[in-house]
Motif scaffolding. Structure first.
Motif, PDB file in Angstrom:
ATOM      1  N   TYR A  59       0.831  -1.196   0.000  1.00  0.00           N
ATOM      2  CA  TYR A  59       0.000   0.000   0.000  1.00  0.00           C
ATOM      3  C   TYR A  59       0.868   1.249   0.000  1.00  0.00           C
ATOM      4  O   TYR A  59       2.007   1.233   0.484  1.00  0.00           O
ATOM      5  CB  TYR A  59      -0.894   0.042   1.248  1.00  0.00           C
ATOM      6  N   ALA A  60       0.302   2.330  -0.525  1.00  0.00           N
ATOM      7  CA  ALA A  60       0.963   3.619  -0.402  1.00  0.00           C
ATOM      8  C   ALA A  60       1.113   3.937   1.086  1.00  0.00           C
ATOM      9  O   ALA A  60       0.180   3.719   1.861  1.00  0.00           O
ATOM     10  CB  ALA A  60       0.145   4.702  -1.104  1.00  0.00           C
ATOM     11  N   ASP A  61       2.268   4.427   1.470  1.00  0.00           N
ATOM     12  CA  ASP A  61       2.547   4.674   2.887  1.00  0.00           C
ATOM     13  C   ASP A  61       1.488   5.561   3.538  1.00  0.00           C
ATOM     14  O   ASP A  61       1.093   5.348   4.681  1.00  0.00           O
ATOM     15  CB  ASP A  61       3.931   5.311   3.045  1.00  0.00           C
ATOM     16  N   SER A  62       1.028   6.551   2.803  1.00  0.00           N
ATOM     17  CA  SER A  62       0.084   7.513   3.369  1.00  0.00           C
ATOM     18  C   SER A  62      -1.289   6.911   3.615  1.00  0.00           C
ATOM     19  O   SER A  62      -2.118   7.511   4.314  1.00  0.00           O
ATOM     20  CB  SER A  62      -0.050   8.712   2.440  1.00  0.00           C
ATOM     21  N   LEU A  63      -1.538   5.722   3.053  1.00  0.00           N
ATOM     22  CA  LEU A  63      -2.871   5.131   3.157  1.00  0.00           C
ATOM     23  C   LEU A  63      -2.907   3.880   4.025  1.00  0.00           C
ATOM     24  O   LEU A  63      -3.979   3.317   4.248  1.00  0.00           O
ATOM     25  CB  LEU A  63      -3.379   4.784   1.756  1.00  0.00           C
ATOM     26  N   ASN A  74     -11.625   3.004   4.569  1.00  0.00           N
ATOM     27  CA  ASN A  74     -12.220   3.446   5.840  1.00  0.00           C
ATOM     28  C   ASN A  74     -11.694   4.822   6.220  1.00  0.00           C
ATOM     29  O   ASN A  74     -10.683   5.288   5.703  1.00  0.00           O
ATOM     30  CB  ASN A  74     -11.887   2.443   6.943  1.00  0.00           C
ATOM     31  N   SER A  75     -12.401   5.451   7.138  1.00  0.00           N
ATOM     32  CA  SER A  75     -12.008   6.775   7.648  1.00  0.00           C
ATOM     33  C   SER A  75     -11.689   7.730   6.501  1.00  0.00           C
ATOM     34  O   SER A  75     -10.641   8.382   6.479  1.00  0.00           O
ATOM     35  CB  SER A  75     -10.787   6.638   8.576  1.00  0.00           C
ATOM     36  N   LEU A  76     -12.601   7.791   5.560  1.00  0.00           N
ATOM     37  CA  LEU A  76     -12.361   8.593   4.362  1.00  0.00           C
ATOM     38  C   LEU A  76     -12.239  10.079   4.693  1.00  0.00           C
ATOM     39  O   LEU A  76     -12.905  10.586   5.602  1.00  0.00           O
ATOM     40  CB  LEU A  76     -13.472   8.353   3.355  1.00  0.00           C
ATOM     41  N   LYS A  77     -11.400  10.740   3.914  1.00  0.00           N
ATOM     42  CA  LYS A  77     -11.144  12.164   4.073  1.00  0.00           C
ATOM     43  C   LYS A  77     -11.465  12.880   2.765  1.00  0.00           C
ATOM     44  O   LYS A  77     -11.419  12.266   1.695  1.00  0.00           O
ATOM     45  CB  LYS A  77      -9.672  12.392   4.427  1.00  0.00           C
ATOM     46  N   PRO A  78     -11.750  14.167   2.831  1.00  0.00           N
ATOM     47  CA  PRO A  78     -12.025  14.894   1.589  1.00  0.00           C
ATOM     48  C   PRO A  78     -10.900  14.765   0.566  1.00  0.00           C
ATOM     49  O   PRO A  78     -11.165  14.736  -0.646  1.00  0.00           O
ATOM     50  CB  PRO A  78     -12.193  16.342   2.063  1.00  0.00           C
ATOM     51  N   GLU A  79      -9.674  14.661   1.028  1.00  0.00           N
ATOM     52  CA  GLU A  79      -8.551  14.531   0.090  1.00  0.00           C
ATOM     53  C   GLU A  79      -8.496  13.168  -0.585  1.00  0.00           C
ATOM     54  O   GLU A  79      -7.668  12.947  -1.475  1.00  0.00           O
ATOM     55  CB  GLU A  79      -7.215  14.823   0.790  1.00  0.00           C
ATOM     56  N   ASP A  80      -9.347  12.239  -0.174  1.00  0.00           N
ATOM     57  CA  ASP A  80      -9.448  10.959  -0.870  1.00  0.00           C
ATOM     58  C   ASP A  80     -10.342  11.052  -2.107  1.00  0.00           C
ATOM     59  O   ASP A  80     -10.469  10.080  -2.857  1.00  0.00           O
ATOM     60  CB  ASP A  80     -10.014   9.883   0.066  1.00  0.00           C
TER      61      ASP A  80
END
Length: 114
Positions: free
Chosen positions: A58-62, A82-88
């Protein structure tokens, strides 16, 4: 192989979505499968991948929020977010790779509202 993604949509921040990538024309068991995403005006980035041997990265940030799984019997790859953010917010694409030949799906839009 042809790929069709589904499961995208509008979700509030903190929510979850599961994306599916259904393959046809070939059995995906021999393919390395990946998920990418592309936000408006940005490049397409790798979100995560699962090999034909079921190894994942996985990408480290995710890490910790996104997981990927495959069901070869259903010819489908899944992406749990999970725990979605607007930047997703982005178009999420599925990709199959075998022997250096890659195939992309058409993408599915995920929009996360704040």
């Amino acid at each position: 192989v042809q790929l069709v993604e589904s499961g995208g949509g509008l979700v509030q921040a903190g929510g979850s979505l599961r994306l599916s990538c259904v393959a046809s024309g070939s059995m995906i068991s021999i393919y390395d499968m990946s998920w990418f995403r592309q936000a408006p005006g940005k490049q397409r980035d790798l979100v995560g991948a699962i090999t034909s041997g079921h190894s994942t990265n996985y990408a480290d940030s995710l890490k910790g929020r996104f997981t990927i799984a495959r069901d070869n019997a259903k010819n489908t790859v899944y992406r749990q977010m999970n725990s979605l953010k607007p930047e997703d917010t982005a178009v999420y694409y599925c990709r199959a790779n075998y022997g250096g030949i890659t195939t992309w799906g058409q993408g599915t839009q995920v929009t996360v509202s704040s």
